[in-house]
Design a protein around this motif. Structure first.
Motif, PDB file in Angstrom:
ATOM      1  N   UNK A 235       0.842  -1.200   0.000  1.00 34.45           N
ATOM      2  CA  UNK A 235       0.000   0.000   0.000  1.00 34.45           C
ATOM      3  C   UNK A 235       0.885   1.262   0.000  1.00 34.45           C
ATOM      4  N   UNK A 236       0.472   2.248  -0.763  1.00 32.37           N
ATOM      5  CA  UNK A 236       1.223   3.504  -0.801  1.00 32.37           C
ATOM      6  C   UNK A 236       0.390   4.605  -0.154  1.00 32.37           C
ATOM      7  N   UNK A 237       0.996   5.314   0.807  1.00 27.25           N
ATOM      8  CA  UNK A 237       0.306   6.454   1.448  1.00 27.25           C
ATOM      9  C   UNK A 237       0.419   7.675   0.543  1.00 27.25           C
ATOM     10  N   UNK A 238      -0.517   8.606   0.708  1.00 25.29           N
ATOM     11  CA  UNK A 238      -0.387   9.901   0.018  1.00 25.29           C
ATOM     12  C   UNK A 238       0.685  10.735   0.718  1.00 25.29           C
ATOM     13  N   UNK A 239       0.631  10.727   2.068  1.00 28.22           N
ATOM     14  CA  UNK A 239       1.563  11.552   2.848  1.00 28.22           C
ATOM     15  C   UNK A 239       2.060  10.759   4.053  1.00 28.22           C
TER      16      UNK A 239
ATOM     17  N   UNK B 223      12.699  -0.512  12.923  1.00 27.21           N
ATOM     18  CA  UNK B 223      12.310  -1.925  13.059  1.00 27.21           C
ATOM     19  C   UNK B 223      12.632  -2.721  11.797  1.00 27.21           C
ATOM     20  N   UNK B 224      13.134  -2.010  10.772  1.00 28.56           N
ATOM     21  CA  UNK B 224      13.463  -2.582   9.447  1.00 28.56           C
ATOM     22  C   UNK B 224      12.234  -2.687   8.544  1.00 28.56           C
ATOM     23  N   UNK B 225      11.041  -2.372   9.082  1.00 26.25           N
ATOM     24  CA  UNK B 225       9.847  -2.365   8.221  1.00 26.25           C
ATOM     25  C   UNK B 225      10.006  -1.246   7.197  1.00 26.25           C
ATOM     26  N   UNK B 226       9.320  -1.365   6.074  1.00 35.41           N
ATOM     27  CA  UNK B 226       9.385  -0.351   5.021  1.00 35.41           C
ATOM     28  C   UNK B 226       7.976   0.039   4.621  1.00 35.41           C
ATOM     29  N   UNK B 227       7.828   1.288   4.195  1.00 34.17           N
ATOM     30  CA  UNK B 227       6.539   1.685   3.643  1.00 34.17           C
ATOM     31  C   UNK B 227       6.783   2.727   2.567  1.00 34.17           C
ATOM     32  N   UNK B 228       5.790   2.899   1.707  1.00 31.07           N
ATOM     33  CA  UNK B 228       5.973   3.865   0.611  1.00 31.07           C
ATOM     34  C   UNK B 228       4.922   4.968   0.682  1.00 31.07           C
ATOM     35  N   UNK B 229       5.338   6.143   0.225  1.00 31.69           N
ATOM     36  CA  UNK B 229       4.471   7.312   0.284  1.00 31.69           C
ATOM     37  C   UNK B 229       4.738   8.209  -0.926  1.00 31.69           C
ATOM     38  N   UNK B 230       3.688   8.890  -1.366  1.00 33.22           N
ATOM     39  CA  UNK B 230       3.883   9.805  -2.502  1.00 33.22           C
ATOM     40  C   UNK B 230       4.554  11.103  -2.043  1.00 33.22           C
ATOM     41  N   UNK B 231       4.185  11.565  -0.839  1.00 35.42           N
ATOM     42  CA  UNK B 231       4.818  12.781  -0.289  1.00 35.42           C
ATOM     43  C   UNK B 231       5.348  12.477   1.104  1.00 35.42           C
ATOM     44  N   UNK B 232       6.442  13.143   1.423  1.00 38.15           N
ATOM     45  CA  UNK B 232       7.089  12.909   2.714  1.00 38.15           C
ATOM     46  C   UNK B 232       7.299  14.262   3.388  1.00 38.15           C
ATOM     47  N   UNK B 233       6.833  14.399   4.615  1.00 39.46           N
ATOM     48  CA  UNK B 233       7.021  15.672   5.334  1.00 39.46           C
ATOM     49  C   UNK B 233       7.876  15.399   6.564  1.00 39.46           C
ATOM     50  N   UNK B 234       8.996  16.097   6.650  1.00 38.01           N
ATOM     51  CA  UNK B 234       9.919  15.896   7.767  1.00 38.01           C
ATOM     52  C   UNK B 234       9.742  17.025   8.780  1.00 38.01           C
ATOM     53  N   UNK B 235       9.418  16.663  10.016  1.00 40.66           N
ATOM     54  CA  UNK B 235       9.219  17.641  11.106  1.00 40.66           C
ATOM     55  C   UNK B 235       9.910  17.089  12.346  1.00 40.66           C
ATOM     56  N   UNK B 236      11.234  16.968  12.246  1.00 39.85           N
ATOM     57  CA  UNK B 236      11.979  16.190  13.224  1.00 39.85           C
ATOM     58  C   UNK B 236      12.563  16.995  14.377  1.00 39.85           C
ATOM     59  N   UNK B 237      12.219  18.275  14.449  1.00 32.50           N
ATOM     60  CA  UNK B 237      12.663  19.093  15.585  1.00 32.50           C
ATOM     61  C   UNK B 237      14.162  19.017  15.774  1.00 32.50           C
ATOM     62  N   UNK B 238      14.644  18.785  17.005  1.00 32.24           N
ATOM     63  CA  UNK B 238      16.094  18.771  17.243  1.00 32.24           C
ATOM     64  C   UNK B 238      16.805  17.543  16.696  1.00 32.24           C
ATOM     65  N   UNK B 239      16.048  16.585  16.132  1.00 28.33           N
ATOM     66  CA  UNK B 239      16.667  15.377  15.556  1.00 28.33           C
ATOM     67  C   UNK B 239      16.929  15.529  14.058  1.00 28.33           C
ATOM     68  N   UNK B 240      16.847  16.724  13.536  1.00 26.86           N
ATOM     69  CA  UNK B 240      16.932  16.909  12.093  1.00 26.86           C
ATOM     70  C   UNK B 240      18.299  16.572  11.502  1.00 26.86           C
ATOM     71  N   UNK B 241      19.334  16.754  12.236  1.00 26.19           N
ATOM     72  CA  UNK B 241      20.732  16.654  11.757  1.00 26.19           C
ATOM     73  C   UNK B 241      20.904  17.448  10.449  1.00 26.19           C
ATOM     74  N   UNK B 242      21.541  16.887   9.413  1.00 24.74           N
ATOM     75  CA  UNK B 242      21.830  17.712   8.235  1.00 24.74           C
ATOM     76  C   UNK B 242      20.759  17.629   7.148  1.00 24.74           C
ATOM     77  N   UNK B 243      19.644  16.948   7.442  1.00 29.08           N
ATOM     78  CA  UNK B 243      18.610  16.784   6.410  1.00 29.08           C
ATOM     79  C   UNK B 243      17.972  18.111   6.015  1.00 29.08           C
ATOM     80  N   UNK B 244      18.131  19.138   6.866  1.00 24.24           N
ATOM     81  CA  UNK B 244      17.490  20.423   6.591  1.00 24.24           C
ATOM     82  C   UNK B 244      18.342  21.299   5.671  1.00 24.24           C
ATOM     83  N   UNK B 245      19.577  20.887   5.446  1.00 20.76           N
ATOM     84  CA  UNK B 245      20.436  21.643   4.532  1.00 20.76           C
ATOM     85  C   UNK B 245      20.979  22.924   5.127  1.00 20.76           C
ATOM     86  N   UNK B 246      20.882  23.063   6.436  1.00 17.43           N
ATOM     87  CA  UNK B 246      21.290  24.287   7.127  1.00 17.43           C
ATOM     88  C   UNK B 246      22.022  23.832   8.399  1.00 17.43           C
ATOM     89  N   UNK B 247      23.113  24.478   8.757  1.00 14.43           N
ATOM     90  CA  UNK B 247      23.749  24.061  10.010  1.00 14.43           C
ATOM     91  C   UNK B 247      22.850  24.381  11.204  1.00 14.43           C
TER      92      UNK B 247
END
Ligand SMILES: Cc1cc2nc3c(=O)[nH]c(=O)nc-3n(C[C@H](O)[C@H](O)[C@H](O)COP(=O)(O)OP(=O)(O)OC[C@H]3O[C@@H](n4cnc5c(N)ncnc54)[C@H](O)[C@@H]3O)c2cc1C
Length: 383
Positions: free
Chosen positions: A1-5, A187-211
């Motif tokens: 199954x593929x999620x929209x978001x 857990x190694x499970x996988x899922x698929x989505x058409x859109x992905x929204x990242x809201x990881x707060x202080x866990x963002x590391x370098x995914x935000x493209x900004x130091x």
């Protein structure tokens, strides 16, 4: 199954995004590494300020106006009071950024803001100790939000709209496939989505493209020795004073003590290594010292304290945009210690970006492309 978001992170911001996407009928899943409305991220501590005369930058004001409306909609939907109108007192010298910035934003947007002379402040709040040259501005539209209850309300709203919530489900990575994204869970499970929204707060590391810098801030609660600081008699406040280590802010006693903290004052480090222990001398004594200089009796008895991380961008402004290489990946982070009040409007923006491909709100000033050193600065969307 593929999620929209799929929304990664269901803290203050992600829970609002999750509910907004679900409310639009998108097949939505929310993934949170811890439990619902937990106290390890940036959205705990019983209270968050909301105000319109935004000293940080008047460009935020239109977003704030929409946020107030959307908070009221959430209250209606949930049947709970989440935003208590209290007014807000800001104090400092006329040139202090909190005072001058609030006045600038109010005049740019025609907002209601009362300038208070020292005599007027003293008349309204006789216990306060002002320094020569300090003035006040009172914003009648200031208020207090209940963060944990707001997150819970958004998660319930999302569930009512048919969204799937998975707590204790950390995301370890994601990969772009032909026309979807594959998400890998710890857990190694996988899922698929058409859109992905990242809201990881202080866990963002370098995914935000900004130091980003994660800063340990401590919020503390006290029982005052006087009823002068009770809610209804005394407003939330922000004060900037040269001999304080940082701007000081706090909330009146709603029945569980006065809350006080310095804004953006603490050690920088990894969120995983954040020192969760409270040290009286290091963490509490400076708050008491500053509070007692200006609100005598406010911190008579220490009750509790908790560290809470800020996720600071280099300029203290948020990052909200589509990923430069994947237009269906939406980045919402770097809220720099002032993001909670915006949660509902960020929910609306992220849902717009993910589901409609563009936002109805003016958010260019929040793009990571504003940082010339950002790996995103030179890139333009390719697909
Ligand atoms: C002490 C303090 C006082 C503040 N005062 C105010 C205020 O008065 N007014 C105001 O507007 N703002 C205030 N702020 C700022 C505001 O609270 C934050 O900007 C906002 O709450 C940030 O929300 P967030 O969703 O980005 O982060 P968080 O609430 O931390 O949420 C991020 C979530 O993502 C999850 N996550 C991260 N990585 C993964 C992963 N790989 N897989 C699954 N889940 C993941 C985390 O577990 C977390 O739940 C304050 C902040 C602090 C710390």
């Amino acid at each position: 199954m593929t999620y929209d978001v799929a929304v990664v992170g269901l803290g203050g911001i992600g829970s609002a995004i999750f509910a907004h996407c679900a409310a639009r009928g998108a097949k939505t899943i929310g993934l949170e590494q811890f439990g619902a409305a937990h106290d390890l991220g940036s959205s705990h501590g019983k209270s968050r300020m909301i105000r319109k005369a935004y000293f940080e930058d008047p460009a935020y004001v239109p977003l704030l106006l929409r946020a107030y409306d959307l908070w009221r909609e959430l209250e209606k939907e949930s049947g709970e009071e989440l935003l208590t109108m209290t007014g807000l007192l800001m104090v400092g010298e006329e040139s202090a950024p909190i005072v001058s910035g609030a006045r600038h934003a109010a005049s740019a947007h025609g907002l209601s803001l009362q300038v208070l002379t020292p005599r007027e402040i003293q008349r309204r709040y006789p216990t306060l100790q002002l320094l020569p040259n300090e003035i006040g501005v009172f914003e009648p539209d200031g208020g207090v939000l209940a963060p944990e209850r707001a997150i819970a309300a958004y998660l319930r709203a999302a569930a009512r709209s048919g969204a799937e919530i998975r707590c204790e489900s950390g995301v370890s990575g994601w990969e772009a496939k032909a026309d979807a994204f594959e998400i890998c869970l710890t857990s190694k499970a996988r899922l698929t989505t058409k859109s992905l929204i990242l809201a990881q707060g202080p866990w963002f590391s370098d995914a935000l493209g900004v130091p980003l810098r994660v800063q340990r801030n401590v919020q503390a609660w006290f029982t005052p020795s006087t009823p002068a600081y009770a809610a209804g008699r005394f407003p939330p406040f922000l004060i900037e004073r040269a001999n304080f280590p940082a701007p000081l802010y706090g909330f009146p006693d709603f029945g569980d003590g006065i809350k006080a903290a310095f804004h953006a004052h603490g050690t920088i480090g990894e969120v995983g290594q954040l020192d969760r222990e409270i040290n009286q001398q290091r963490d509490i004594a400076p708050i008491i010292a500053a509070m007692e200089k200006w609100m005598p009796g406010a911190t008579a008895t220490f009750r509790a304290a908790k560290p809470c991380p800020y996720t600071l961008t280099p300029d203290g402004h948020f990052v909200i945009d589509r990923h430069p290489e994947h237009k269906r990946v939406i980045l919402c982070g770097g809220f720099s210690g002032h993001g909670f009040k915006f949660a509902p409007v960020i929910g609306e923006i992220a849902a717009d970006l993910a589901l409609d491909g563009g936002s109805r709100h003016e958010i260019d000033f929040l793009s990571p492309r504003r940082f010339s050193g950002s790996p995103f600065a030179e890139k333009s969307l390719t697909h």
